[in-house]
Design an enzyme around this catalytic site. Structure first.
Site, PDB file in Angstrom:
ATOM      1  CG  ASP A  57      17.146  72.094  26.306  1.00  0.00           C
ATOM      2  OD1 ASP A  57      17.684  71.963  25.198  1.00  0.00           O
ATOM      3  OD2 ASP A  57      17.070  73.190  26.902  1.00  0.00           O
ATOM      4  CG  ASP A  58      15.832  69.284  30.620  1.00  0.00           C
ATOM      5  OD1 ASP A  58      16.825  70.041  30.523  1.00  0.00           O
ATOM      6  OD2 ASP A  58      14.744  69.665  31.076  1.00  0.00           O
ATOM      7  CG  HIS A 110      20.823  71.540  29.232  1.00  0.00           C
ATOM      8  ND1 HIS A 110      20.829  72.910  29.066  1.00  0.00           N
ATOM      9  CD2 HIS A 110      19.583  71.246  29.733  1.00  0.00           C
ATOM     10  CE1 HIS A 110      19.666  73.413  29.441  1.00  0.00           C
ATOM     11  NE2 HIS A 110      18.892  72.424  29.866  1.00  0.00           N
ATOM     12  CG  HIS A 114      18.600  71.559  34.303  1.00  0.00           C
ATOM     13  ND1 HIS A 114      17.866  72.623  34.774  1.00  0.00           N
ATOM     14  CD2 HIS A 114      18.291  71.452  32.991  1.00  0.00           C
ATOM     15  CE1 HIS A 114      17.138  73.132  33.778  1.00  0.00           C
ATOM     16  NE2 HIS A 114      17.393  72.438  32.682  1.00  0.00           N
ATOM     17  CG  HIS A 212      12.293  70.604  27.842  1.00  0.00           C
ATOM     18  ND1 HIS A 212      11.562  71.712  27.439  1.00  0.00           N
ATOM     19  CD2 HIS A 212      13.322  71.082  28.586  1.00  0.00           C
ATOM     20  CE1 HIS A 212      12.127  72.810  27.930  1.00  0.00           C
ATOM     21  NE2 HIS A 212      13.192  72.458  28.630  1.00  0.00           N
TER      22      HIS A 212
END
Length: 254
Positions: A57-58, A110, A114, A212
């Site tokens: 993620d991210d 995603h 965020h 992440h």
């Protein structure tokens, strides 16, 4: 946000969405033509036995390209849930995003920056998706049909919106919690050691692991060792789509 809180939020909405319990039916039909009439499907675990979907993620971020090198050296695929503007603007890492796509990894959404979709107005929530969709189209020519909600947070209106946009929402059933201890290799790696010591798990539906890529220890230390351990333990390291039996033609739309 602690993992148990995020999962509790997600669990609260399961009665309003279909949680995958069987492989997605194979289809060569474009997802664009498969308009849903209800809320988005929510996925929490793989359905194909002996698989593990390691997700990041991210990103994109400064470690993405090195992580892609690691994956290539081991001939495995992963899933990247990219943001548009969190640790850096996606346009600034366009080459890494394009490479992930061209290397056969699953590129997924995603959201733009965020935000908790459940806390936004309907128009704001849609913008979180469309801004990133436009960026993906410019970089890789298509936009994903898989997404992960920030914080694992979903609500009935959000699920309805995602369904209308033909998204599948992907959560997880295993969390390294690297966000809580970004520099602690042992704390993150322990999850993999515990999992792969359970040999009986190989015959069960596989797992979706949350971590992440913006954490250097995760991207450059935990990831390669976790992959090596998975392969030695007999697992197939695959994308989320593959671990659901969903053909690649369904992962993206125009």
């Amino acid at each position: 946000m602690p993992s148990f809180v995020r999962l509790a939020i997600a669990a609260a909405i399961f009665t309003t969405a279909l949680v995958s319990a069987v492989p997605i039916a194979a289809s060569n039909t474009s997802p664009l033509l498969q308009k849903r009439s209800g809320p988005a499907t929510v996925i929490t675990r793989c359905t194909v036995p002996g698989t593990i979907a390691i997700t990041f993620d991210d990103g994109p971020f400064i470690y993405t390209n090195s992580l892609l090198d690691i994956l290539k050296s081991r001939a495995v695929k992963a899933t990247f849930f990219f943001n548009g503007n969190t640790y850096g603007r996606i346009e600034d890492y366009a080459a890494s995003v394009k490479r992930a796509y061209q290397d056969g990894h699953q590129v997924a959404s995603h959201t733009w920056d965020h935000k908790d979709l459940s806390s936004l107005s309907p128009s704001e929530a849609v913008a979180e998706m469309t801004l990133l969709e436009d960026a993906f189209k410019k970089i890789i020519g298509v936009r994903p049909t898989y997404m992960r909600p920030p914080f694992g947070s979903l609500s009935t209106p959000v699920l309805e919106m995602l369904g209308q946009r033909n998204y599948t929402a992907v959560l997880w059933d295993m969390d390294t919690q690297d966000w809580a201890h970004p520099e602690d290799f042992d704390a993150s790696y322990k999850l993999y050691e515990t999992l792969f010591n359970k040999t009986e798990e190989l015959g069960q539906p596989g797992h979706i692991v949350l971590q992440h890529e913006v954490n250097q220890v995760t991207a450059l230390q935990v990831a390669p060792m976790a992959i090596d351990l998975a392969l030695v333990s007999g697992y197939k390291v695959v994308t989320v789509g593959e671990c659901l039996g969903d053909p690649k033609s369904n992962w993206y739309t125009v």
